[in-house]
Scaffold this active site. Structure first.
Site, mmCIF file in Angstrom:
data_model
loop_
_atom_site.group_PDB
_atom_site.id
_atom_site.type_symbol
_atom_site.label_atom_id
_atom_site.label_comp_id
_atom_site.label_asym_id
_atom_site.label_seq_id
_atom_site.Cartn_x
_atom_site.Cartn_y
_atom_site.Cartn_z
ATOM 1 N N ASN A 108 0.861 -1.185 0.000
ATOM 2 C CA ASN A 108 0.000 0.000 0.000
ATOM 3 C C ASN A 108 0.898 1.236 0.000
ATOM 4 O O ASN A 108 1.491 1.575 1.016
ATOM 5 C CB ASN A 108 -0.891 -0.035 1.257
ATOM 6 C CG ASN A 108 -1.725 1.224 1.417
ATOM 7 O OD1 ASN A 108 -1.824 2.034 0.492
ATOM 8 N ND2 ASN A 108 -2.324 1.383 2.588
ATOM 9 N N GLU A 138 -5.117 -5.262 10.635
ATOM 10 C CA GLU A 138 -4.097 -4.234 10.840
ATOM 11 C C GLU A 138 -4.370 -3.516 12.162
ATOM 12 O O GLU A 138 -5.158 -2.552 12.197
ATOM 13 C CB GLU A 138 -4.146 -3.212 9.703
ATOM 14 C CG GLU A 138 -3.892 -3.799 8.334
ATOM 15 C CD GLU A 138 -3.363 -2.742 7.379
ATOM 16 O OE1 GLU A 138 -2.272 -2.931 6.851
ATOM 17 O OE2 GLU A 138 -4.044 -1.716 7.190
ATOM 18 N N LYS A 195 0.091 4.269 -0.289
ATOM 19 C CA LYS A 195 -0.565 5.445 0.312
ATOM 20 C C LYS A 195 -0.337 6.682 -0.581
ATOM 21 O O LYS A 195 -0.243 6.541 -1.796
ATOM 22 C CB LYS A 195 -0.073 5.664 1.738
ATOM 23 C CG LYS A 195 -0.207 4.402 2.593
ATOM 24 C CD LYS A 195 -0.033 4.652 4.051
ATOM 25 C CE LYS A 195 -0.061 3.326 4.779
ATOM 26 N NZ LYS A 195 -0.050 3.471 6.224
ATOM 27 N N GLU A 220 -6.902 4.454 8.027
ATOM 28 C CA GLU A 220 -6.714 5.883 7.723
ATOM 29 C C GLU A 220 -7.954 6.456 7.042
ATOM 30 O O GLU A 220 -8.303 7.621 7.241
ATOM 31 C CB GLU A 220 -5.451 6.074 6.865
ATOM 32 C CG GLU A 220 -4.192 5.832 7.691
ATOM 33 C CD GLU A 220 -2.994 5.355 6.904
ATOM 34 O OE1 GLU A 220 -2.988 5.430 5.670
ATOM 35 O OE2 GLU A 220 -2.039 4.878 7.561
ATOM 36 N N GLY A 280 2.630 1.982 10.887
ATOM 37 C CA GLY A 280 3.567 3.086 10.744
ATOM 38 C C GLY A 280 4.286 3.456 12.030
ATOM 39 O O GLY A 280 4.927 4.502 12.110
ATOM 40 N N SER A 339 3.664 -2.391 10.451
ATOM 41 C CA SER A 339 5.120 -2.411 10.656
ATOM 42 C C SER A 339 5.744 -3.760 10.305
ATOM 43 O O SER A 339 6.702 -4.203 10.948
ATOM 44 C CB SER A 339 5.472 -2.005 12.095
ATOM 45 O OG SER A 339 5.074 -0.668 12.318
#
Ligand code: PEP
Length: 253
Positions: free
Chosen positions: A9, A170, A11, A100, A176, A216
């Site tokens: 991904n 996730e 982003k 997100e 992150g 991560s």
């Protein structure tokens, strides 16, 4: 037999030139180093989808994903991109319900359900994301939280529709942050997710559903995570922006 999948991904990262060189590097490394038993997916930003897809066309292992899709089919929805538009430029997978998007764009369970339906209706595969925030894990409510996310968006699908779905677990506290879930934490949640799926759908369909871990994940921890019986691969953020790291993760099965 469950598909083993590693999806990157990207982003909101990379310019057009950077995106093309990243995908070319990944494509070459996958051709040279990866055996045929894994589905590799890249999810670039919308404007780069078609060009990135063209560069991977000759490589059977590589597939193209979008990071989002509109719940609507067409019309006056400024800034939105429909499932049929994605399909028409060669998209095969769509990430739906990333934390997100839930957080910054207030996507709720009902909207996610409509996105799932729109994606499946176009013959594409949704990668449905779920995962708890830190306070829910600290309060020992993480199973309940994820179970509700699954139930609220997936349970209205038919068995045939569910057959197309890939799940990505996730935990938000791992995205992150450099703080990954332990392989034991991942395994116990993936097993729980599979059990919940088997209550909503055919047991066989639940067994065959690929459940990816995200948060991560890197070349140093992927092997142990992917070795867990209910972890069928990974959804990779930061490490998917580096061709060497991403390929090493793919090779961790
Ligand atoms: C993600 O956002 O899907 C993700 C897994 O990010 P990262 O790998 O950077 O934690």
């Amino acid at each position: 037999m469950r598909k083993r999948i590693v999806a990157g991904n990207w982003k909101m990262n990379k310019t057009y030139e950077e995106a093309l060189s990243l995908v070319s590097e990944i494509d070459n490394m996958v051709k040279d180093e990866v055996n045929g038993d894994v589905t590799v997916i890249v999810a670039p930003p919308f404007p780069f989808l078609q060009s990135v897809g063209k560069l991977t066309q000759g490589n059977d292992l590589m597939h193209l994903a979008a990071q989002n899709v509109s719940e609507h089919d067409s019309g006056a929805y400024t800034g939105e991109v429909s499932a049929s538009m994605l399909k028409s430029v060669g998209v095969q997978y769509v990430i739906i319900g990333h934390s997100e998007r839930r957080m910054y764009h207030h996507e709720d369970a009902q909207a996610l359900y409509k996105k799932l339906k729109a994606t499946i209706a176009q013959g594409m595969t949704p990668i449905f994301c779920c995962g708890e925030p830190l306070e829910e894990r600290d309060a020992d409510r993480h199973f309940e939280y994820v179970g509700k996310q699954l139930h609220d968006s997936l349970s209205y699908l038919s068995n045939e529709e569910f057959d197309k779905v890939v799940i990505a677990y996730e935990p938000i506290w791992a995205i992150g942050t450099g703080r990954t879930a332990s392989s034991q934490q991942a395994q116990e949640m993936h097993a729980y997710i599979r059990e919940q799926l088997s209550r909503m759908f055919d047991a066989e369909a639940a067994f065959n559903c690929s459940i990816l871990y995200g948060g991560s994940c890197n070349p140093g921890n992927a092997k142990e995570l992917f070795a867990q019986p209910d972890v069928d691969g990974g959804l990779i953020g930061g490490a998917s922006l580096k061709s060497r790291d991403f390929t090493d993760i793919i090779k961790s099965f």
